[in-house]
Design a protein around this motif. Structure first.
Motif, mmCIF file in Angstrom:
data_model
loop_
_atom_site.group_PDB
_atom_site.id
_atom_site.type_symbol
_atom_site.label_atom_id
_atom_site.label_comp_id
_atom_site.label_asym_id
_atom_site.label_seq_id
_atom_site.Cartn_x
_atom_site.Cartn_y
_atom_site.Cartn_z
ATOM 1 N N LEU A 49 4.256 5.921 4.918
ATOM 2 C CA LEU A 49 3.122 5.247 4.294
ATOM 3 C C LEU A 49 2.606 4.330 5.393
ATOM 4 C CD1 LEU A 49 4.804 4.221 0.889
ATOM 5 C CD2 LEU A 49 3.499 6.307 1.377
ATOM 6 N N ALA A 50 1.327 4.437 5.717
ATOM 7 C CA ALA A 50 0.829 3.668 6.870
ATOM 8 C C ALA A 50 -0.406 2.844 6.510
ATOM 9 C CB ALA A 50 0.527 4.617 8.031
ATOM 10 N N PRO A 51 -0.235 1.855 5.628
ATOM 11 C CA PRO A 51 -1.405 1.054 5.263
ATOM 12 C C PRO A 51 -1.844 0.121 6.389
ATOM 13 C CG PRO A 51 0.573 0.149 4.230
ATOM 14 C CD PRO A 51 0.996 1.416 4.940
ATOM 15 N N SER A 52 -3.124 -0.200 6.399
ATOM 16 C CA SER A 52 -3.624 -1.248 7.299
ATOM 17 C C SER A 52 -3.732 -2.513 6.468
ATOM 18 C CB SER A 52 -5.006 -0.870 7.837
ATOM 19 O OG SER A 52 -4.920 0.307 8.582
ATOM 20 N N PRO A 53 -3.048 -3.573 6.857
ATOM 21 C CA PRO A 53 -3.081 -4.790 6.027
ATOM 22 C C PRO A 53 -4.361 -5.588 6.235
ATOM 23 C CG PRO A 53 -1.609 -5.101 7.885
ATOM 24 C CD PRO A 53 -2.144 -3.699 8.008
ATOM 25 N N THR A 54 -5.470 -4.954 5.932
ATOM 26 C CA THR A 54 -6.771 -5.600 6.163
ATOM 27 C C THR A 54 -7.406 -6.035 4.844
ATOM 28 O OG1 THR A 54 -7.761 -3.396 6.140
ATOM 29 C CG2 THR A 54 -7.256 -4.336 8.288
ATOM 30 N N GLY A 55 -6.649 -5.930 3.775
ATOM 31 C CA GLY A 55 -7.168 -6.329 2.464
ATOM 32 C C GLY A 55 -6.235 -5.764 1.415
ATOM 33 N N GLU A 56 -6.626 -5.933 0.163
ATOM 34 C CA GLU A 56 -5.746 -5.435 -0.897
ATOM 35 C C GLU A 56 -5.937 -3.932 -1.092
ATOM 36 O OE1 GLU A 56 -5.131 -7.842 -4.410
ATOM 37 O OE2 GLU A 56 -6.409 -9.351 -3.469
ATOM 38 N N MET A 57 -4.927 -3.322 -1.682
ATOM 39 C CA MET A 57 -4.941 -1.879 -1.864
ATOM 40 C C MET A 57 -5.806 -1.519 -3.079
ATOM 41 S SD MET A 57 -1.510 0.336 -1.896
ATOM 42 C CE MET A 57 -0.848 -0.436 -3.324
ATOM 43 N N HIS A 58 -6.604 -0.473 -2.956
ATOM 44 C CA HIS A 58 -7.379 -0.044 -4.129
ATOM 45 C C HIS A 58 -6.841 1.292 -4.660
ATOM 46 C CE1 HIS A 58 -9.505 2.838 -1.681
ATOM 47 N NE2 HIS A 58 -10.103 1.925 -0.958
ATOM 48 N N LEU A 59 -7.455 1.705 -5.736
ATOM 49 C CA LEU A 59 -7.013 2.909 -6.434
ATOM 50 C C LEU A 59 -6.920 4.137 -5.529
ATOM 51 C CD1 LEU A 59 -6.635 3.155 -9.511
ATOM 52 C CD2 LEU A 59 -8.875 4.241 -9.588
ATOM 53 N N GLY A 60 -7.881 4.257 -4.613
ATOM 54 C CA GLY A 60 -7.913 5.418 -3.722
ATOM 55 C C GLY A 60 -6.711 5.429 -2.783
ATOM 56 N N ARG A 69 -16.982 7.079 -0.116
ATOM 57 C CA ARG A 69 -15.612 6.581 -0.206
ATOM 58 C C ARG A 69 -15.578 5.264 -0.968
ATOM 59 N NH1 ARG A 69 -12.622 3.399 3.722
ATOM 60 N NH2 ARG A 69 -10.452 4.029 3.639
ATOM 61 N N LEU A 70 -14.546 5.117 -1.790
ATOM 62 C CA LEU A 70 -14.421 3.932 -2.636
ATOM 63 C C LEU A 70 -14.527 2.634 -1.820
ATOM 64 C CD1 LEU A 70 -13.991 3.868 -5.657
ATOM 65 C CD2 LEU A 70 -11.554 3.492 -5.258
ATOM 66 N N ALA A 71 -15.386 1.736 -2.277
ATOM 67 C CA ALA A 71 -15.582 0.466 -1.574
ATOM 68 C C ALA A 71 -15.950 -0.598 -2.603
ATOM 69 C CB ALA A 71 -16.698 0.614 -0.544
ATOM 70 N N LYS A 72 -16.126 -1.808 -2.111
ATOM 71 C CA LYS A 72 -16.417 -2.932 -3.023
ATOM 72 C C LYS A 72 -17.622 -2.673 -3.920
ATOM 73 C CE LYS A 72 -14.403 -6.886 -0.714
ATOM 74 N NZ LYS A 72 -14.618 -7.311 0.652
ATOM 75 N N ARG A 73 -18.654 -2.016 -3.327
ATOM 76 C CA ARG A 73 -19.877 -1.826 -4.112
ATOM 77 C C ARG A 73 -19.647 -0.967 -5.362
ATOM 78 N NH1 ARG A 73 -20.273 0.875 0.426
ATOM 79 N NH2 ARG A 73 -20.038 3.129 0.322
ATOM 80 N N HIS A 74 -18.526 -0.255 -5.416
ATOM 81 C CA HIS A 74 -18.254 0.571 -6.590
ATOM 82 C C HIS A 74 -17.533 -0.197 -7.691
ATOM 83 C CE1 HIS A 74 -18.432 3.713 -3.300
ATOM 84 N NE2 HIS A 74 -19.438 3.993 -4.087
ATOM 85 N N GLY A 75 -17.444 -1.502 -7.529
ATOM 86 C CA GLY A 75 -16.756 -2.310 -8.546
ATOM 87 C C GLY A 75 -15.374 -2.693 -8.045
ATOM 88 N N ASP A 76 -14.679 -3.419 -8.886
ATOM 89 C CA ASP A 76 -13.370 -3.916 -8.482
ATOM 90 C C ASP A 76 -12.290 -2.902 -8.846
ATOM 91 O OD1 ASP A 76 -11.100 -5.223 -7.910
ATOM 92 O OD2 ASP A 76 -11.517 -7.007 -9.108
ATOM 93 N N ASN A 77 -11.862 -2.126 -7.883
ATOM 94 C CA ASN A 77 -10.817 -1.133 -8.131
ATOM 95 C C ASN A 77 -9.518 -1.472 -7.425
ATOM 96 O OD1 ASN A 77 -12.007 0.936 -9.889
ATOM 97 N ND2 ASN A 77 -13.565 0.981 -8.284
ATOM 98 N N LYS A 78 -9.357 -2.781 -7.163
ATOM 99 C CA LYS A 78 -8.111 -3.227 -6.524
ATOM 100 C C LYS A 78 -6.947 -3.059 -7.511
ATOM 101 C CE LYS A 78 -9.091 -7.468 -5.224
ATOM 102 N NZ LYS A 78 -10.448 -7.990 -5.340
ATOM 103 N N VAL A 79 -5.816 -2.640 -6.986
ATOM 104 C CA VAL A 79 -4.635 -2.468 -7.835
ATOM 105 C C VAL A 79 -4.279 -3.808 -8.487
ATOM 106 C CG1 VAL A 79 -2.203 -1.790 -7.858
ATOM 107 C CG2 VAL A 79 -3.826 -0.546 -6.413
#
Ligand code: GLU
Length: 331
Positions: A20-31, A254-264
């Protein structure tokens, strides 16, 4: 990009090693979570090892609390990994040594072009961020040219092919253009602007961690072509590639902020149980007949790349309703 027949599992190694290789540049979203679920299933179903790697080399974009929030969200959801997370920036010296190998073989050259390209290099270029074809302006430079340069310069990888063809377990045979030589090492003014690019660090670290399969979003297909080139130059075997379709908004992006709040974390705050979220994601992936709540472990015998929904998942505006979750009724 062209895509051929559906892939088979010929190039899989058992037991597999994934990451699993996340970039810690913000919170994780649904995608992100949906892709991590796929990566986790592929390893856990085959009794392999799953490493965690924090891809934190883009210092200008790293957010201090992201590591904790990603780890916490994954644990809440029911995804685990083996051992301690590898922090990508801790491997600066090893990355540098690998760069020196390429320099000594004249497979990397100093380049003073396109600041934007260089600045972008530390982050994975997701859909639409690939940049222009590099015209080869500095390609006549050699490693020793670096000693004569008086302005900041990056190092570009001399890619010997215009495109790469590879087998992807979900997409089949894929051909991706390379778009010319690309930045593998940023070198500018100040500590934040010096270091390996995403393309370079990821190849070195997948090799270091013994990764045999890479599962990630299909908007990184173009990066795979670059990574195959680097690996070949260094005599490193490439892992099996598995690119999964993304979650996108109704605008096709691609899922982004403009699509609403989809943060886990936002779903958690609204008291969405993790099994409701998992059941919904499993349904979107074609592994759950209805949005029946379930935990990742319930999917272990019920998923496969063959049966996966190969289309991008289009998220409407009201994700909670789509999940069949009513906040008013939540305890
Ligand atoms: N860290 C990258 C990202 O979160 C993904 C890298 C990869 O899977 O190769 O965008």
């Amino acid at each position: 990009m062209s895509i051929g027949r559906e892939g088979n599992s010929k190039n899989l190694i058992f037991p597999p090693v994934g990451r699993l290789a996340p970039s810690p540049t913000g919170e994780m979203h649904l995608g992100n979570l949906r892709t991590f679920l796929c990566a986790w299933l592929s390893i856990r179903a085959n009794h392999g090892k799953l490493w965690m790697r924090m891809e934190d080399i883009d210092l200008s974009r790293v957010r201090p609390l992201s590591v904790e929030s990603i780890v916490d969200d994954l644990a809440w959801f029911g995804l685990d990994w083996d051992g301690e997370p590898l922090i990508q920036s801790d491997r600066f010296l090893e990355h540098k040594e690998s760069l020196e190998i390429l320099q000594s073989r004249e497979l990397a050259y100093p380049c003073i072009c396109t600041r934007a390209d260089v600045e972008r290099a530390a982050s994975a270029p997701h859909a639409g961020q690939q940049g222009q074809q590099y015209p080869g302006t500095c390609a006549q430079n050699t490693t020793s040219t670096a000693q004569e340069l008086t302005v900041p310069f990056a190092w570009r990888f001399r890619h010997d092919r215009e495109s790469e063809t590879f087998r992807d377990l979900v997409k089949g045979e894929v051909s991706e253009a390379v778009r010319g030589d690309f930045v593998i090492w940023k070198a500018g003014k100040g500590i934040q602007s010096v270091g390996p690019s995403y393309q370079f660090a990821v190849v070195m670290d997948d090799h270091f961690q013994g990764v045999t399969e890479v599962v990630r979003g299909d908007d990184l297909l173009a990066s795979t072509a670059k990574q195959i080139g680097i690996a070949r130059a260094l005599g490193i075997p490439s892992p099996a590639w598995i690119h999964v379709p993304l979650v996108i908004g109704e605008d096709g992006l691609r899922l982004a902020k403009r699509h609403g709040d989809n943060k886990v974390s936002s779903f958690r705050k609204q008291k969405v149980p993790s099994d409701v979220l998992c059941g919904y994601l499993a349904w979107s992936l074609g592994w759950n007949d209805a949005k029946v709540p379930m935990v990742p472990k319930d999917l272990l015998h019920n998923w496969s790349w063959q049966s996966m929904n190969k289309m991008p998942w289009v998220l409407g505006k009201d994700t909670l309703r789509e999940m069949g979750f009513d906040p008013a009724k939540a305890g």
